[in-house]
Design a protein around this motif. Structure first.
Motif, PDB file in Angstrom:
ATOM      1  N   ALA A 181       0.806  -1.227   0.000  1.00  0.00           N
ATOM      2  CA  ALA A 181       0.000   0.000   0.000  1.00  0.00           C
ATOM      3  C   ALA A 181       0.836   1.273   0.000  1.00  0.00           C
ATOM      4  O   ALA A 181       0.486   2.235  -0.683  1.00  0.00           O
ATOM      5  N   ASP A 182       1.916   1.312   0.761  1.00  0.00           N
ATOM      6  CA  ASP A 182       2.655   2.580   0.802  1.00  0.00           C
ATOM      7  C   ASP A 182       3.854   2.599  -0.144  1.00  0.00           C
ATOM      8  O   ASP A 182       4.698   3.497  -0.085  1.00  0.00           O
ATOM      9  N   LEU A 183       3.935   1.628  -1.016  1.00  0.00           N
ATOM     10  CA  LEU A 183       4.985   1.650  -2.035  1.00  0.00           C
ATOM     11  C   LEU A 183       4.492   2.434  -3.251  1.00  0.00           C
ATOM     12  O   LEU A 183       3.291   2.491  -3.502  1.00  0.00           O
ATOM     13  N   PRO A 184       5.419   2.994  -4.018  1.00  0.00           N
ATOM     14  CA  PRO A 184       4.976   3.872  -5.110  1.00  0.00           C
ATOM     15  C   PRO A 184       4.529   3.143  -6.384  1.00  0.00           C
ATOM     16  O   PRO A 184       4.685   3.650  -7.474  1.00  0.00           O
ATOM     17  N   PHE A 185       3.989   1.942  -6.210  1.00  0.00           N
ATOM     18  CA  PHE A 185       3.336   1.264  -7.331  1.00  0.00           C
ATOM     19  C   PHE A 185       1.856   1.598  -7.263  1.00  0.00           C
ATOM     20  O   PHE A 185       1.294   1.727  -6.170  1.00  0.00           O
TER      21      PHE A 185
END
Ligand code: PMP
Ligand code: GLN
Length: 387
Positions: free
Chosen positions: A305-309
């Motif tokens: 969720a907090d990754l930039p994907f």
């Protein structure tokens, strides 16, 4: 070894399937392999016990060409319970060496040189080579990024006198999108009055999320009457290496299918058939699959969720698409390779499913993995992308 033969390759342009390429690279680099779609956890040992029991009982010789009656009966019963129609055990179900062989055999049985076959891009990688091997031509309809829904008016425009077959796949690999009952209605209207055969790849039939029903062609009487429907036990029982699946369809179509099947594989590994026939008696094993994988999907999505994907919707299958447009300008093949080598997480570039290599900066993650594998993968992603 040197060969003195000059080879006029049938497939000069053909490379190696992306699944083999990425799994090999993952192994070479020691990457967590979320590329090729297979579980990294063990199947139920009672399946192995059953297989062993049948081997010891001497069930080791050629089964009937269409498959052992025990397994054909179990398949027919399952399909009747889930989707309504009761296919004939003798003439309307055939056990295959996985879905890949089933698809190839169905295409070889119906498609002649010069025939056209409509497929939907992104398209699973075995369909078009099979079509081209038998001299057919693939005609491409588009599932539009980012929701990957079919455009039936486009499909209508692609149908011609030469259209012999339409191949559909739901739940869809690689996008995780679904066809709905309304889609099947639209398809039925388009093929009504034609001699077009529908090949329905439903290998992920039991992996549909959020309470949505699987819209099987089996449950649509008009379409079922002109369709070969494919499924795979590899997906359903976590045994992709056993290479066993089946097709159902009306007797007249199945008779044509078997004309090819009998000289293609003739028949399929007997102990596996018997073990699976036993195993199918407990319906909770296939009915529980959706909840099992939904938990994995939700777990993986929450870790990401907090990754930039940007995670795209995943309504079925065990694949999660993600756009990386916000974090790299690399083409998707280069990005997938870089991820494997440098980040240590292998993924599939979705351009591999497009004839022209179209690149929407999207990669596919397989979440059919142990919790610890998903955690290890995401830990590596965090290190690379969250500084
Ligand atoms: N069709 C689709 C959409 C698939 O994803 C796969 C394999 N993952 C297959 C067919 C082939 O299945 P099998 O391994 O049973 O040959
Ligand atoms: N269908 C699996 C996938 O999509 C791979 C099957 C294969 O490697 N042929 O990853």
């Amino acid at each position: 070894m040197h060969t003195p033969i000059r080879i006029d390759s049938r497939f000069p342009e053909m490379g190696t399937t992306i699944f083999t390429v990425m799994s090999k690279l993952a192994a070479e680099c020691g990457a967590v392999n979320l590329s090729q779609g297979f579980p990294d956890f063990q199947a139920d040992p009672s399946l192995f016990d059953a297989m062993h029991r049948h081997m010891l009982a001497g069930r080791n010789q050629y089964p009937p060409m269409a498959g052992l009656p025990e397994l054909r009966q179990a398949i027919v019963d399952k399909v009747a319970t889930l989707y309504g129609p009761r296919f004939d055990v003798d003439s309307e179900v055939t056990v295959t060496a996985g879905a890949t062989q089933a698809i190839f055999t169905a295409i070889a049985a119906f498609v002649r040189p010069g025939d056209e076959v409509i497929v939907f891009e992104p398209v699973y990688d075995s369909y078009v080579p099979a079509i081209e091997t038998v001299g057919g031509t693939a005609v491409y309809a588009q599932l539009q990024f980012p929701d990957y829904a079919p455009d039936w008016s486009q499909v209508k425009g692609l149908i011609s006198e030469r259209t012999r077959m339409i191949i559909i796949n739901s739940p869809h690999n690689p996008t995780g999108s679904l066809l709905t009952a309304a889609d099947l209605e639209q398809l039925a209207a388009l093929v009504r009055g034609t001699d077009i055969v529908v090949l329905s790849d439903e290998v992920y039939e039991h992996i549909v999320f959020d309470g949505e029903p699987h819209a099987s062609v089996c449950a649509h009487p008009e379409l079922a009457a002109r369709s070969i429907v494919v499924s795979s036990f590899g997906k359903t029982y976590h045994i992709t290496g056993w290479k066993i699946g089946y097709v159902v369809g009306p007797a007249a179509l199945m008779a044509e299918f078997r004309k090819v099947h009998q000289f293609n594989v003739f028949t399929v590994h007997a102990p596996s058939q018997l073990a699976i026939a036993d195993y199918m008696q407990d319906a909770s094993r296939h009915l529980g699959l959706a909840a099992f994988y939904q938990e994995k999907r939700d777990f993986f999505r929450s870790l990401m969720a907090d990754l930039p994907f940007e995670l795209l919707p995943c309504r079925g299958t065990y694949f999660q698409l993600a756009s990386y447009a916000g974090l790299s300008d690399l083409p998707d093949r280069a990005f997938a390779e870089w991820m494997t080598r440098e980040v240590g997480v292998a993924v599939i570039p979705v351009s591999a499913f497009y004839v022209d290599g179209r690149d929407n900066r999207v990669v596919r993650f397989c979440f059919a993995k142990k919790e610890e594998t998903l955690l290890a993968a995401v830990e590596r992603l965090r290190r690379a992308f969250l500084k």
